[in-house]
Design a protein around this motif. Structure first.
Motif, PDB file in Angstrom:
ATOM      1  N   SER B  16      57.701 -29.247  26.974  1.00  0.00           N
ATOM      2  CA  SER B  16      56.548 -30.127  27.181  1.00  0.00           C
ATOM      3  C   SER B  16      56.904 -31.342  28.021  1.00  0.00           C
ATOM      4  CB  SER B  16      55.973 -30.562  25.834  1.00  0.00           C
ATOM      5  OG  SER B  16      56.927 -31.338  25.157  1.00  0.00           O
ATOM      6  N   ALA B  17      58.190 -31.714  27.968  1.00  0.00           N
ATOM      7  CA  ALA B  17      58.581 -32.916  28.699  1.00  0.00           C
ATOM      8  C   ALA B  17      58.849 -32.628  30.174  1.00  0.00           C
ATOM      9  CB  ALA B  17      59.825 -33.524  28.064  1.00  0.00           C
ATOM     10  N   PRO B  24      50.263 -25.077  29.794  1.00  0.00           N
ATOM     11  CA  PRO B  24      49.663 -26.025  28.831  1.00  0.00           C
ATOM     12  C   PRO B  24      49.140 -27.303  29.486  1.00  0.00           C
ATOM     13  CG  PRO B  24      51.796 -25.261  28.045  1.00  0.00           C
ATOM     14  CD  PRO B  24      51.656 -24.745  29.438  1.00  0.00           C
ATOM     15  N   VAL B  25      49.882 -27.776  30.485  1.00  0.00           N
ATOM     16  CA  VAL B  25      49.455 -28.999  31.174  1.00  0.00           C
ATOM     17  C   VAL B  25      48.171 -28.739  31.945  1.00  0.00           C
ATOM     18  CG1 VAL B  25      50.103 -30.723  32.905  1.00  0.00           C
ATOM     19  CG2 VAL B  25      51.815 -29.824  31.363  1.00  0.00           C
ATOM     20  N   ASP B  27      45.951 -26.502  31.283  1.00  0.00           N
ATOM     21  CA  ASP B  27      44.869 -26.357  30.296  1.00  0.00           C
ATOM     22  C   ASP B  27      44.402 -27.727  29.809  1.00  0.00           C
ATOM     23  OD1 ASP B  27      45.105 -23.680  30.574  1.00  0.00           O
ATOM     24  OD2 ASP B  27      46.111 -23.314  28.650  1.00  0.00           O
ATOM     25  N   ALA B  28      45.389 -28.603  29.504  1.00  0.00           N
ATOM     26  CA  ALA B  28      45.040 -29.933  29.001  1.00  0.00           C
ATOM     27  C   ALA B  28      44.261 -30.718  30.057  1.00  0.00           C
ATOM     28  CB  ALA B  28      46.311 -30.687  28.612  1.00  0.00           C
ATOM     29  N   ARG B  29      44.726 -30.608  31.307  1.00  0.00           N
ATOM     30  CA  ARG B  29      44.061 -31.337  32.397  1.00  0.00           C
ATOM     31  C   ARG B  29      42.628 -30.824  32.579  1.00  0.00           C
ATOM     32  NH1 ARG B  29      47.949 -30.909  37.077  1.00  0.00           N
ATOM     33  NH2 ARG B  29      49.439 -31.894  35.698  1.00  0.00           N
ATOM     34  N   LEU B  31      40.828 -29.462  30.330  1.00  0.00           N
ATOM     35  CA  LEU B  31      40.063 -29.894  29.154  1.00  0.00           C
ATOM     36  C   LEU B  31      39.629 -31.362  29.302  1.00  0.00           C
ATOM     37  CD1 LEU B  31      39.327 -28.417  26.519  1.00  0.00           C
ATOM     38  CD2 LEU B  31      41.336 -29.458  25.453  1.00  0.00           C
ATOM     39  N   VAL B  32      40.553 -32.189  29.786  1.00  0.00           N
ATOM     40  CA  VAL B  32      40.229 -33.611  29.988  1.00  0.00           C
ATOM     41  C   VAL B  32      39.127 -33.765  31.020  1.00  0.00           C
ATOM     42  CG1 VAL B  32      41.111 -35.790  30.915  1.00  0.00           C
ATOM     43  CG2 VAL B  32      42.472 -34.519  29.267  1.00  0.00           C
ATOM     44  N   THR B  36      33.094 -33.078  28.943  1.00  0.00           N
ATOM     45  CA  THR B  36      33.058 -34.278  28.094  1.00  0.00           C
ATOM     46  C   THR B  36      33.776 -35.470  28.721  1.00  0.00           C
ATOM     47  OG1 THR B  36      35.029 -33.481  26.954  1.00  0.00           O
ATOM     48  CG2 THR B  36      32.900 -32.968  25.936  1.00  0.00           C
ATOM     49  N   PHE B  37      34.265 -35.313  29.961  1.00  0.00           N
ATOM     50  CA  PHE B  37      35.079 -36.378  30.551  1.00  0.00           C
ATOM     51  C   PHE B  37      34.362 -37.717  30.573  1.00  0.00           C
ATOM     52  CE2 PHE B  37      36.363 -39.007  34.171  1.00  0.00           C
ATOM     53  CZ  PHE B  37      37.688 -39.214  33.849  1.00  0.00           C
ATOM     54  N   ASN B  40      33.729 -39.188  27.106  1.00  0.00           N
ATOM     55  CA  ASN B  40      34.968 -39.744  26.529  1.00  0.00           C
ATOM     56  C   ASN B  40      35.397 -41.008  27.254  1.00  0.00           C
ATOM     57  OD1 ASN B  40      35.153 -37.714  24.640  1.00  0.00           O
ATOM     58  ND2 ASN B  40      36.479 -36.419  25.889  1.00  0.00           N
ATOM     59  N   ALA B  41      35.238 -41.018  28.578  1.00  0.00           N
ATOM     60  CA  ALA B  41      35.622 -42.207  29.357  1.00  0.00           C
ATOM     61  C   ALA B  41      34.761 -43.397  28.940  1.00  0.00           C
ATOM     62  CB  ALA B  41      35.461 -41.923  30.849  1.00  0.00           C
TER      63      ALA B  41
END
Lengths: 195, 70
Positions: B16-17, B24-25, B27-29, B31-32, B36-37, B40-41
Motif C-alpha cells: 500500500s505504501a 487499489p489506488v 479504485d480508491a481514486r 471512488l473519491v 459523491t465527490f 463530500n467536498a
C-alpha cells in the motif's frame, strides 16, 4: 538627546489584527493537530470513516485521500493566518503581545474543535472521535473540553495580557541629520514603559 | 499463525505504501472522484465556511464596538 514625554496616553491600540491572526492560525494548527494525532498516529478515525469504514485497502486509501484534502484545507488556513500575522506586525497601531497571540490561537483551536465537532460528528456524522462503544460520550467530551473549554481558556489567557498594555511612552527626540545628509524620515524608535 | 499474520500485514503495508498506480489506488481514486465527490467536498469544507462566517461576524462586531466607543 532623549526627550521623555511622560503621562502621555498611547494612541488607541488595536487588538483586532493580532487576535484575527491568532484565531485563524489556531484553526489551522488545531486542524493539523487533529489530523496528525487522531487520524494518523492514533488512527481513531479518518475524515469519512463513518461513511466508508476503512476495513479494506481501497477504503483505507479512500479515507487517506480525503484526509489529504482535509490537510490541504487546514494548510490554507495556516497560510492565511501567517499572512494576517505578517500584516499585524507591520501595523503601528496593533498590540503586539505573545500572550494575546497564544490565547487567540488557543481560542481558534477551540473554535475549530467546536464547529468541526458539532458539524462533522453530530450533524453530518462523517466520523466520530473514537468510534465504537461510548462514541457519543467521546464526541460530547471533545466538543465540551477541546471545543468550548479551549475557547474559554484562550479567552482568559488573552485577556490576562490586556493588563500589560502600555500606558506611558517615552519617545526619543529626533536625531539631527549629519551635515550634508538628508534627515531620517522613517519610523522613530519608541521605548514603551509599562505602568 | 501469529507470525504469518505479521508477515501478511507487513506485505500489505509495503504494497500500500509503494504503489502509486496499483489497482487499489485506482479504485480508491475512482471512488473519491465518483458521484459523491462534490457532496463530500462540501461536507468537508462546511466547518471551515462556518468558522469563516463566525470570525467575520466577530470582526464586524468588534469594528462596530470600536467605532462607537470614543
Amino acid at each position: 538627546m532623549t526627550e521623555l514625554v511622560r503621562n502621555q496616553r498611547m494612541p488607541r491600540m488595536k487588538i483586532g489584527p493580532l487576535v484575527s491572526a491568532g484565531l485563524v492560525l489556531g484553526v489551522g494548527l488545531g486542524g493539523f493537530f487533529d489530523g496528525i494525532l487522531l487520524h494518523q498516529i492514533l488512527q481513531w478515525h479518518n475524515m469519512l470513516s463513518s461513511v466508508v469504514p476503512p476495513t479494506n485497502l481501497v477504503a483505507m486509501k479512500y479515507n487517506m485521500i480525503w484526509d489529504g484534502l482535509f490537510h490541504a484545507a487546514v494548510w490554507t488556513a495556516c497560510g492565511v493566518g501567517i499572512a494576517l500575522l505578517f500584516r499585524a506586525g507591520r501595523r503601528s497601531d496593533a498590540v503586539w503581545s505573545g500572550r494575546l497571540l497564544a490565547g487567540s490561537m488557543l481560542a481558534g483551536w477551540g473554535l475549530f474543535n467546536l464547529v468541526e465537532g458539532t458539524i462533522d460528528h453530530f450533524v453530518l456524522g462523517l466520523h466520530h472521535v473514537h468510534p465504537g462503544a461510548g462514541q457519543f460520550a467521546w464526541d460530547v467530551g471533545f466538543v465540551a473540553i477541546a471545543g468550548a473549554g479551549f475557547i474559554l481558556l484562550g479567552y482568559a489567557f488573552a485577556r490576562s495580557s490586556r493588563a500589560r498594555r502600555p500606558k506611558l511612552v517615552s519617545v526619543p527626540a529626533p536625531v539631527p541629520a549629519p551635515a550634508g545628509r538628508p534627515a531620517f524620515t522613517g519610523p522613530r524608535m519608541a521605548t514603551i514603559t509599562e505602568s | 499463525v501469529q507470525g504469518d499474520h505479521v508477515v501478511r500485514a507487513l506485505v500489505l503495508t509495503a504494497a500500500s505504501a509503494a504503489c502509486p498506480d496499483c489497482p487499489p489506488v485506482r479504485d480508491a481514486r475512482a471512488l473519491v472522484l465518483g458521484d459523491t465527490f462534490w457532496t463530500n467536498a462540501l461536507w468537508m469544507v462546511l466547518p471551515f465556511i462556518a468558522i469563516a462566517l463566525v470570525l467575520w461576524l466577530a470582526h464586524r462586531i468588534v469594528q462596530i464596538y470600536e467605532r462607537s466607543t470614543p
